[in-house]
Scaffold this active site. Structure first.
Site: not given
Ligand code: CO
Ligand code: CO
Length: 357
Positions: A19, A22, A49, A69, A140-141, A228
């Site tokens: 992550c 990101k 939001t 994700d 899936g892909h 999260d």
């Molecule tokens: Co989250």
């Molecule tokens: Co996420």
């Protein structure tokens, strides 16, 4: 004569991992401004939001939760990479108080240099975690790509009135966190040769643990808000929750975080002092800092740790004080190992002000 070539370790194929790859919050906000506002009243929660997932009302008593994700390798072990990516993707369903029902996978893979055995291990890991969540990957892909990427699109269900959005926090709510932080720093330390992947066992155990039990506990008890903790770090995701809650309540909300009560993975602080700070973590701190008052004696390292880009982090729950004991009990009853009370939501002068004491 043929020479067996060992393919390059997975984490060496990408500049940033998990992550921490990101897009920075400031850049994302600018780009998302081009999305038209949602006009369909059935879209109960849309992009506005910054919540964990979109929620679409199907009927009076049934809503669909959708999330995706995808990230680059965070560890070299392909099986663990698959497990972590799946637990991380599923987490956004749990953060909304939902239950997952199915998933699709997306993979980008360097087939020429790495073949498909390792990719098979990624799928095996992801499938195992999905099985723990009670779902299967329905399809899936895939694309060929020099930089591996893997993740899931997950669909879940929830009663429209029992959605746990990030916008329901109110003054006096207690903040509870269900996993320790530091995964961004620890995985970066391995990438930079400062730690071995074998030093990551606690971090990997944490990142592969589903937030399912924590979700069940909070839904049973009834809480005000949840998100999260992932790529924007604890401060970033808390900031999002406070901004969304302020907008809904119509008055400015902030928070106080008691730094001594924030659970931190072993070795993370040492690794940080040793120079293992992900770029995403620095960007997170720079974004959060204007709204945060750090106590004078708090080290820069501790500030960075609070902004550390997490992968598959825990739930950050805002619970009214009279239900705190019930929540802690419900978490303990379901063997949620980390159930840290880290601070509280306050009425403040400015939206999203966080005092770290
Ligand atoms: Co989250
Ligand atoms: Co996420």
């Amino acid at each position: 004569m043929t020479t067996a070539v060992t393919p390059a370790p997975l984490t060496s194929l990408s500049a940033t991992a998990g992550c921490a790859a990101k897009i920075a919050q400031v850049d994302l906000i600018a780009a998302l401004a081009h999305l038209p506002p949602a006009a369909d009243p059935r879209l109960l929660i849309g992009a506005a939001t910054g919540d964990d997932a979109a929620v679409f009302r199907l009927t009076e008593d049934l809503a669909l939760i959708e999330t995706v994700d995808i990230f680059t390798p965070i560890v070299d072990n392909a099986y663990d990479y698959g497990r972590i990516a799946a637990a991380n993707a599923l987490s956004d369903i749990y953060a909304m108080g939902g239950r997952p029902i199915s998933a699709l996978s997306f993979v980008a893979w360097p087939v020429e240099s790495h073949g498909t055995d390792m990719l098979g291990q990624v799928f095996r890991g992801a499938a195992e975690v999905c099985a723990q969540a009670g779902i299967v990957i329905g399809g899936g892909h895939s694309i060929v790509d020099k930089e591996p990427k893997f993740g899931l699109f997950v669909t879940g269900l929830c009663h429209p009135e029992r959605i746990v959005a990030n916008s329901g926090a109110r003054p006096g709510d207690v903040l509870v966190l269900t996993k320790a932080i530091g995964t961004g720093i620890l995985t970066t330390a391995v990438k930079r040769g400062k730690l071995l992947e074998s030093d990551l066992s606690a971090a990997i155990a944490s990142m592969t643990t589903l937030n399912a039990a924590a979700c069940e506990a909070m839904v049973e008890v009834g809480v005000h808000a949840c998100t999260d903790v992932t790529g924007f770090g604890l401060l970033g995701h808390l900031g999002n929750l406070l901004r969304a809650s302020s907008a809904q309540w119509g008055k400015a909300l902030g928070a106080r975080i008691d730094v001594a009560s924030v659970p931190v993975l072993d070795l993370a602080m040492d690794a940080l002092i040793d120079g293992a700070c992900p770029g995403g973590t620095r960007r997170n701190l720079a974004f959060a800092a204007p709204n945060v008052r750090f106590s004078a004696d708090l080290s820069e390292s501790m500030q960075l740790l609070l902004a550390d880009a997490q992968t598959s982090g825990g739930l950050l729950i805002a619970v009214p004080p009279e239900r705190l004991d019930a929540l802690l009990g419900a978490l303990a009853h379901r063997d949620v190992a980390v159930r840290a009370v880290i601070g509280e939501v306050l009425r403040t002068d400015d939206v999203g002000e966080i005092a770290v004491v």
